[in-house]
Write a protein that holds these residues in place. Sequence first.
Motif, mmCIF file in Angstrom:
data_model
loop_
_atom_site.group_PDB
_atom_site.id
_atom_site.type_symbol
_atom_site.label_atom_id
_atom_site.label_comp_id
_atom_site.label_asym_id
_atom_site.label_seq_id
_atom_site.Cartn_x
_atom_site.Cartn_y
_atom_site.Cartn_z
ATOM 1 N N UNK A 19 -3.192 12.560 2.099
ATOM 2 C CA UNK A 19 -4.001 11.252 1.633
ATOM 3 C C UNK A 19 -4.403 11.443 0.110
ATOM 4 N N UNK A 20 -5.164 12.472 -0.232
ATOM 5 C CA UNK A 20 -5.702 12.743 -1.519
ATOM 6 C C UNK A 20 -4.940 13.502 -2.361
ATOM 7 N N UNK A 21 -3.584 13.672 -2.043
ATOM 8 C CA UNK A 21 -2.801 14.424 -3.119
ATOM 9 C C UNK A 21 -2.651 13.838 -4.421
ATOM 10 N N UNK A 22 -2.611 14.788 -5.439
ATOM 11 C CA UNK A 22 -2.732 14.371 -6.889
ATOM 12 C C UNK A 22 -1.626 13.338 -7.264
ATOM 13 N N UNK A 23 -0.651 13.441 -6.585
ATOM 14 C CA UNK A 23 0.726 12.588 -6.767
ATOM 15 C C UNK A 23 0.471 10.989 -6.529
ATOM 16 N N UNK A 24 -0.694 10.731 -5.589
ATOM 17 C CA UNK A 24 -1.030 9.392 -5.338
ATOM 18 C C UNK A 24 -2.389 9.003 -5.765
ATOM 19 N N UNK A 25 -2.470 8.385 -6.861
ATOM 20 C CA UNK A 25 -3.663 8.133 -7.438
ATOM 21 C C UNK A 25 -4.490 7.125 -6.984
ATOM 22 N N UNK A 26 -3.956 6.256 -5.803
ATOM 23 C CA UNK A 26 -4.754 5.285 -5.131
ATOM 24 C C UNK A 26 -4.803 5.736 -3.736
ATOM 25 N N UNK A 73 6.734 8.425 15.744
ATOM 26 C CA UNK A 73 5.960 8.758 14.763
ATOM 27 C C UNK A 73 4.551 8.470 14.913
ATOM 28 N N UNK A 74 3.816 9.429 14.194
ATOM 29 C CA UNK A 74 2.323 9.495 14.087
ATOM 30 C C UNK A 74 1.562 9.168 12.615
ATOM 31 N N UNK A 75 0.559 8.806 12.771
ATOM 32 C CA UNK A 75 -0.245 8.085 11.456
ATOM 33 C C UNK A 75 -1.448 8.573 11.137
ATOM 34 N N UNK A 76 -1.466 9.023 9.983
ATOM 35 C CA UNK A 76 -2.738 9.044 9.347
ATOM 36 C C UNK A 76 -3.224 7.983 8.310
ATOM 37 N N UNK A 77 -3.961 6.818 8.581
ATOM 38 C CA UNK A 77 -4.203 5.907 7.807
ATOM 39 C C UNK A 77 -5.108 6.109 6.501
ATOM 40 N N UNK A 78 -5.036 5.774 5.419
ATOM 41 C CA UNK A 78 -5.732 6.114 4.357
ATOM 42 C C UNK A 78 -7.119 5.233 4.317
ATOM 43 N N UNK A 95 0.788 -1.303 -0.029
ATOM 44 C CA UNK A 95 -0.023 0.022 0.025
ATOM 45 C C UNK A 95 0.657 1.245 -0.125
ATOM 46 N N UNK A 96 0.362 2.309 -0.570
ATOM 47 C CA UNK A 96 1.127 3.379 -0.644
ATOM 48 C C UNK A 96 1.464 4.149 0.667
ATOM 49 N N UNK A 97 2.748 4.935 0.635
ATOM 50 C CA UNK A 97 3.149 5.551 2.129
ATOM 51 C C UNK A 97 3.819 6.775 1.653
ATOM 52 N N UNK A 98 3.527 7.982 2.524
ATOM 53 C CA UNK A 98 4.346 9.133 2.408
ATOM 54 C C UNK A 98 4.600 9.697 3.516
ATOM 55 N N UNK A 99 6.094 9.751 3.924
ATOM 56 C CA UNK A 99 6.803 10.002 5.186
ATOM 57 C C UNK A 99 7.274 11.302 5.335
ATOM 58 N N UNK A 100 6.641 12.121 6.045
ATOM 59 C CA UNK A 100 7.292 13.555 6.452
ATOM 60 C C UNK A 100 8.436 13.178 7.752
ATOM 61 N N UNK A 101 9.584 13.973 7.557
ATOM 62 C CA UNK A 101 10.438 14.077 8.831
ATOM 63 C C UNK A 101 10.420 15.320 9.174
ATOM 64 N N UNK A 119 -3.050 7.779 -0.357
ATOM 65 C CA UNK A 119 -1.773 7.270 0.637
ATOM 66 C C UNK A 119 -2.063 7.332 2.053
ATOM 67 N N UNK A 120 -1.334 6.508 2.579
ATOM 68 C CA UNK A 120 -1.065 6.698 4.180
ATOM 69 C C UNK A 120 0.026 7.661 4.621
ATOM 70 N N UNK A 121 -0.184 8.399 5.784
ATOM 71 C CA UNK A 121 0.840 9.468 5.953
ATOM 72 C C UNK A 121 1.217 9.343 7.241
ATOM 73 N N UNK A 122 2.628 9.449 7.313
ATOM 74 C CA UNK A 122 3.365 9.301 8.412
ATOM 75 C C UNK A 122 4.197 10.742 8.586
#
Length: 289
Positions: free
Chosen positions: A190-197, A214-219, A167-173, A199-202
């Motif tokens: 989560x709904x960014x145009x770069x992620x067509x499906x 780490x904290x998580x926003x799940x798709x 599944x897709x992930x996008x991680x910010x440090x 994404x999960x966000x960390x």
Amino acid sequence: MYSDLTNGLPFMKMHGLGNDFVVLDAREKVVLNARTDGTPALPKVTPALAQAIGHRQFGVGFDQLAVITNGAADAHLTFFNSDGSTSAACGNATRCIARFLMEETGKTQLHLTTDRGDLAARDAGNGLTSVNMGHPQLDWDEIPLARQMDTLELPIDGAPTATGMGNPHCTFFVDDVDAIDLVGFGPGIEHHALYPERTNVQIAQIIGPDHIRMRVWERGVGITLASGSSSCATAVAAARRGLTGRAVRIDLDGGTLHIDWREDGVWMTGPSAHVFSGVLTPSFLESLT
């Protein structure tokens, strides 16, 4: 776990570090809607059924729904998010179910199949379970992203790293994860145009060379207390960027996971809990038909 519209549908409630699941064991013949010839049918989990069970006021409530079926190996696992969408991978649920199957069978090693692929699980001792979540997907088209680009630093404010774990992930440090308004921040990414499906966000904070907060926003879910696949993705991203080694401790809102990116895949180790077993009532099931 036999069931029908007369007797109801058995389920199990589990969690891994507060990331909670409803689990349906469909290795037996389970009836949600009896066939006209009277023979039982395996349950068909629709988005509407998943949403209904997942509602925390009108159903049971969960971050993910997992269905166990017979497979080519010890079992096959299928995952649904609380909004009814599907996910090929769910690390914490896989670990919880692996522990359940080990206790059921007496095995200390398992071979599980998912839409993500084949996953190995083993007893790590002291009540902990390890799952090999497979090799990370690092190419833009495997994650997937909308177009070809460097996945190490995306052209998004904050230069996050993209990783696929089935599944897709996008991680910010960031310097301080608790300073980020994840409720306001998560949905847009989560709904960014770069992620067509989607994404999960960390959002991740480096505590030391082998330690991440780490904290998580799940798709398809929202904020969760933990996420196994997100932890794997964050560990991979941190190692790729030279921020940590390949074996790290990750502290989430619900507890701690240990991630080790090895030659054979990304191993995740942590606790699990089978909280209770219950039955969805006939009247609840009938209301969904």
